[in-house]
Design an enzyme around this catalytic site. Structure first.
Site, PDB file in Angstrom:
ATOM      1  N   HIS A 101     -39.416  -5.453   8.264  1.00  0.00           N
ATOM      2  CA  HIS A 101     -40.971  -5.031   9.048  1.00  0.00           C
ATOM      3  C   HIS A 101     -40.426  -3.520   8.239  1.00  0.00           C
ATOM      4  O   HIS A 101     -39.521  -2.995   8.717  1.00  0.00           O
ATOM      5  CB  HIS A 101     -41.233  -5.305   9.997  1.00  0.00           C
ATOM      6  N   ASP A 104     -38.824  -2.205  11.447  1.00  0.00           N
ATOM      7  CA  ASP A 104     -37.339  -2.054  11.311  1.00  0.00           C
ATOM      8  C   ASP A 104     -35.956  -1.135  10.900  1.00  0.00           C
ATOM      9  O   ASP A 104     -35.608  -0.975  11.531  1.00  0.00           O
ATOM     10  CB  ASP A 104     -36.868  -3.700  11.176  1.00  0.00           C
TER      11      ASP A 104
END
Ligand code: XUL
Ligand code: CO
Length: 436
Positions: A101, A104
């Site tokens: 993501h 992240d």
């Protein structure tokens, strides 16, 4: 190579008799099954969010994970430090792919501009590591669920400004995924659902979600990104009811809003079981619709009613997955993506290796067993034979649309009751057990 795991060598295939916990017993990447290497069948992928960012926290306690490479670091410095460690893990496992993501890999900035700058900084590092290690990006995605601005959802928010923020984030995530040569991009609903219908205009929210995806399709074209789009079903968590609840709900949504040509499904085992289905069921629903794209390989704990994201170790599960995947022509752009995390109690770095090795071996076994069942042919022959009344005469005429109710009534008046045969469930369960 960084020195995060100086005592862990590159994981080798040592065969089923090996007692070495840091070796593959079944995953022999270069072995060939049905004309393809295991590496190409399975297309293993490691996820950044659990493997790199997971701290072992739960609702009752903070993180337990011991991660020496994170000591004293925070923000962008921490994000930078994680990149080489992550690629060391992928490389040592021999996993050809990864997934992430936006938030992240890089932290949330104070505004979109800063978040994008930080993401650009990390993207450069990811790109360099991809080049160095040969590990490729399976898919990217945007995290549209952690920040308070998405309390009511992103694409399905009651607030158009939150929708806009989500769109801006996906725009950037698509650019980054494209820049990194990603082979796909996943949309998971995050908070696209509702907690109470008293405050929800469902029709409007669904239309907005479709609009959002159509904008993504348009932007994909605009930037020349050729990767596959996926939508990932999940019935609940964090909301009570997520709109992309299961494979059938996703397919219905895609058809209703004219998106079938643009998205395939990314199916996850723990999401399937939360929806009251088996993963096998979900794979068959997607496969039958020509929409089987990729899998998030994990498992739940059937004693627990939430998304525990455990590593898959059940050979029945992996056999069923691989039977369906082989049946529908294999994973093309997709992969076996370990959306899975080590247990809170498994807090040492080496546990990350045990977890992935176990999952990779479980899928390699599932693949070998599935291929053996297919080569044996009895299961296929049984199913084919079970439907034989459709292969000629009346059944064939029905399938071809040559007869209607009147002819069928005439048939029944002449032939009376059908002469049914046993479904032989127990016989087939025993047959499968011959191979497990
Ligand atoms: C959440 C989940 C996500 C998606 C990507 O349950 O599975 O991690 O895979 O957003
Ligand atoms: Co997932």
């Amino acid at each position: 190579m960084s020195a995060a795991f100086p005592n862990i060598p590159k994981i080798q295939y040592e065969g089923p008799r090996s007692k070495n916990p840091l070796a593959f017993k079944h995953y022999d990447a270069s072995a060939v099954i049905e004309g393809k290497t295991l590496r190409d069948h399975l297309r293993f992928s490691v996820v950044y969010w659990h493997t790199m960012c997971g701290q072992g926290a739960d609702m009752f306690g903070w993180g337990t994970a011991v991660r020496p490479w994170e000591a004293g670091l925070s923000g962008l410095d921490l994000a930078k430090a994680r990149v080489p460690v992550f690629f060391e893990i992928c490389e040592k496992l021999g996993a050809p792919y990864y997934a992430f993501h936006d938030r992240d890999v890089a932290p949330h900035g104070k505004d979109l501009k800063q978040s994008n700058q930080w993401l650009d900084t990390i993207t450069k590092l990811l790109k360099a590591q991809q080049k160095k290690t040969g590990v490729k990006l399976l898919w990217g995605t945007a995290q549209l669920f952690a920040h308070p601005r998405y309390a009511h959802g992103a694409a399905t928010s009651c607030d158009a400004n939150a929708f806009a923020f989500g769109a801006a984030q996906v725009k950037k995530a698509l650019e980054v995924t494209h820049e990194l040569g990603g082979e796909g991009y996943t949309f998971w609903g995050g908070r696209e659902g509702y907690s109470t219908l008293w405050n929800t205009n469902m029709k409007r929210e669904l239309e907005h979600l479709a609009k959002f995806l159509h904008m993504a399709v348009a932007y994909k074209k605009e930037i020349g990104f050729k990767g596959q789009f996926y939508i990932e079903p999940k019935p609940k968590e964090p909301t009570k009811h997520q709109y992309d609840a299961d494979a059938a709900a996703c397919l219905n949504f895609l058809r209703e809003y004219d998106l079938m040509d643009h998205l395939k499904l990314n199916l996850e085992t723990n999401h399937a079981t939360l929806a009251g289905h088996s993963m096998h069921h979900e794979l068959e629903v997607a496969g039958a619709a020509g929409a089987l794209g990729s899998i998030d390989a994990n498992t739940g704990d059937l004693m627990l009613g939430w998304d525990t994201d455990q590593f898959p170790t059940d050979i029945y599960l992996t056999t069923q997955c691989m039977l369906s995947i082989l049946k529908y022509g294999g994973l093309k752009t997709g992969g076996v993506n370990f959306d899975a995390k080590v247990r809170r109690e498994s807090f040492e770095p080496v546990d990350l290796f045990h977890a992935h090795i176990g999952g990779m071996d479980a899928f390699a076994r599932g693949l070998k067993i599935a291929a053996a069942i297919r080569a044996d042919g009895r299961l296929d022959a049984f199913v084919k034979n079970r439907y034989r009344t459709w292969d000629s005469g009346l059944g064939k005429d029905i399938e071809k649309g040559k007869v209607g109710f009147a002819q069928l009534e005439a048939h029944v008046l002449e032939h009376g009751d059908p002469k049914l045969e046993s479904g032989r469930q127990e016989f087939l369960e025993n047959l499968i057990n011959e191979f497990i």
